[in-house]
Design a protein around this motif. Structure first.
Motif, short mmCIF file in Angstrom:
data_model
loop_
_atom_site.label_atom_id
_atom_site.label_comp_id
_atom_site.label_asym_id
_atom_site.label_seq_id
_atom_site.Cartn_x
_atom_site.Cartn_y
_atom_site.Cartn_z
N ILE A 15 0.84 -1.20 0.00
CA ILE A 15 0.00 0.00 0.00
C ILE A 15 0.87 1.25 0.00
N ASP A 16 1.97 1.21 0.78
CA ASP A 16 2.87 2.37 0.82
C ASP A 16 3.45 2.67 -0.55
N ARG A 17 3.70 1.66 -1.33
CA ARG A 17 4.29 1.85 -2.65
C ARG A 17 3.24 2.04 -3.73
N GLU A 18 1.98 1.85 -3.38
CA GLU A 18 0.86 1.99 -4.30
C GLU A 18 1.05 1.14 -5.55
N LEU A 19 1.49 -0.10 -5.35
CA LEU A 19 1.65 -1.02 -6.47
C LEU A 19 0.31 -1.61 -6.87
N ILE A 20 0.14 -1.84 -8.13
CA ILE A 20 -1.10 -2.42 -8.63
C ILE A 20 -0.96 -3.92 -8.82
N ILE A 21 0.17 -4.37 -9.30
CA ILE A 21 0.39 -5.79 -9.55
C ILE A 21 1.20 -6.37 -8.40
N ILE A 22 0.66 -7.43 -7.80
CA ILE A 22 1.32 -8.04 -6.64
C ILE A 22 1.48 -9.53 -6.88
N ASN A 23 2.68 -10.02 -6.72
CA ASN A 23 2.96 -11.45 -6.74
C ASN A 23 3.33 -11.82 -5.32
N ASN A 24 2.34 -12.13 -4.51
CA ASN A 24 2.58 -12.41 -3.11
C ASN A 24 1.76 -13.62 -2.69
N VAL A 25 2.38 -14.51 -1.92
CA VAL A 25 1.73 -15.74 -1.49
C VAL A 25 1.92 -15.91 0.00
N VAL A 26 0.85 -16.27 0.71
CA VAL A 26 0.94 -16.66 2.11
C VAL A 26 0.36 -18.06 2.20
N LEU A 27 1.16 -18.99 2.70
CA LEU A 27 0.75 -20.38 2.82
C LEU A 27 0.99 -20.89 4.24
N LEU A 102 5.73 -16.76 3.55
CA LEU A 102 5.40 -15.52 2.85
C LEU A 102 6.40 -15.42 1.71
N GLY A 103 5.91 -15.39 0.48
CA GLY A 103 6.83 -15.37 -0.65
C GLY A 103 6.15 -14.98 -1.94
N ARG A 104 6.76 -15.44 -3.04
CA ARG A 104 6.24 -15.10 -4.36
C ARG A 104 6.27 -16.34 -5.25
N ILE A 105 5.40 -16.36 -6.23
CA ILE A 105 5.35 -17.47 -7.18
C ILE A 105 6.43 -17.28 -8.23
N SER A 106 7.12 -18.36 -8.53
CA SER A 106 8.15 -18.34 -9.56
C SER A 106 7.87 -19.48 -10.55
N THR A 107 7.85 -19.17 -11.82
CA THR A 107 7.61 -20.19 -12.84
C THR A 107 8.80 -20.27 -13.77
N GLY A 108 8.92 -21.39 -14.44
CA GLY A 108 10.00 -21.57 -15.40
C GLY A 108 9.67 -22.73 -16.32
N SER A 109 10.60 -23.02 -17.20
CA SER A 109 10.41 -24.15 -18.11
C SER A 109 11.77 -24.71 -18.52
N TYR A 110 11.75 -25.96 -18.97
CA TYR A 110 12.95 -26.61 -19.46
C TYR A 110 12.53 -27.69 -20.45
N THR A 111 13.47 -28.19 -21.20
CA THR A 111 13.21 -29.27 -22.15
C THR A 111 13.79 -30.56 -21.57
N ASP A 112 12.96 -31.59 -21.46
CA ASP A 112 13.41 -32.86 -20.88
C ASP A 112 14.21 -33.68 -21.89
N LYS A 113 14.63 -34.88 -21.48
CA LYS A 113 15.45 -35.77 -22.33
C LYS A 113 14.75 -36.14 -23.63
N ASN A 114 13.42 -36.20 -23.60
CA ASN A 114 12.64 -36.59 -24.78
C ASN A 114 12.31 -35.41 -25.68
N GLY A 115 12.83 -34.23 -25.36
CA GLY A 115 12.59 -33.05 -26.16
C GLY A 115 11.27 -32.35 -25.87
N GLU A 116 10.58 -32.77 -24.83
CA GLU A 116 9.30 -32.16 -24.47
C GLU A 116 9.53 -31.00 -23.50
#
Length: 156
Positions: A15-27, A102-116
């Motif tokens: 709120i202090d930074r007035e950000l609109i987009i938030i990537n925040n997770v509480v689990l 308390l953290g953020r979501i991180s996504t990624g991708s890779y190609t496996d041994k079968n090329g998928e």
């Protein structure tokens, strides 16, 4: 730091930074296997990885129906922690312990041994709150509240 303080920290920070987009997770959940601790060779930075079982909040009849159909009643989320927090997680958390993340979501991708192409999903933790100490985790069927035998005993 209690969970309410974590939520306040999130709100104040953004709120202090007035950000609109938030990537925040509480689990909040239980660790499904012991914490794996490694160090990055070039920097010596500690990296801890573990899996957190987070209940979906199904109770009573809905939970029984889901279990009868073989549907999951919890999500299993990969957690990564860096630095001193990673070392603390490895030293003080073990399988079955409850903790808050308390953290953020991180996504990624890779190609496996079968090329998928494979996609990854994890939560990178900024804060980890230990809700139980190592070895304190209780079996699921153990009674949390114990009856008091002495009627004269009033704890307050």
């Amino acid at each position: 730091m209690c969970l309410i303080a974590l939520e306040d920290l999130i709100l104040k920070k953004y709120i202090d930074r007035e950000l609109i987009i938030i990537n925040n997770v509480v689990l909040i959940g239980r660790i499904t296997r012991d914490v794996e601790l490694k160090f990055i060779p070039s920097t010596g930075l500690a990296v801890a990885k573990f899996n957190l079982a987070v209940d979906r909040g199904l109770y009573g009849e809905k939970k029984q129906q889901a279990e009868a159909k073989g549907q999951a009643t919890a999500d299993f989320i990969n957690i990564t922690v860096f630095g001193k927090s990673a070392e603390n997680c490895a030293n003080y958390l073990s399988k079955g312990n409850k903790c808050a993340i308390l953290g953020r979501i991180s996504t990624g991708s890779y190609t496996d041994k079968n090329g998928e192409k494979r996609y990854t999903f994890e939560v990178v933790a900024d804060k980890v709150e230990f809700l139980e100490s190592k070895g304190q985790a209780k079996p699921q069927d153990e009674e949390i509240w114990q009856p008091v035998d002495d009627e004269d005993f009033i704890p307050f």
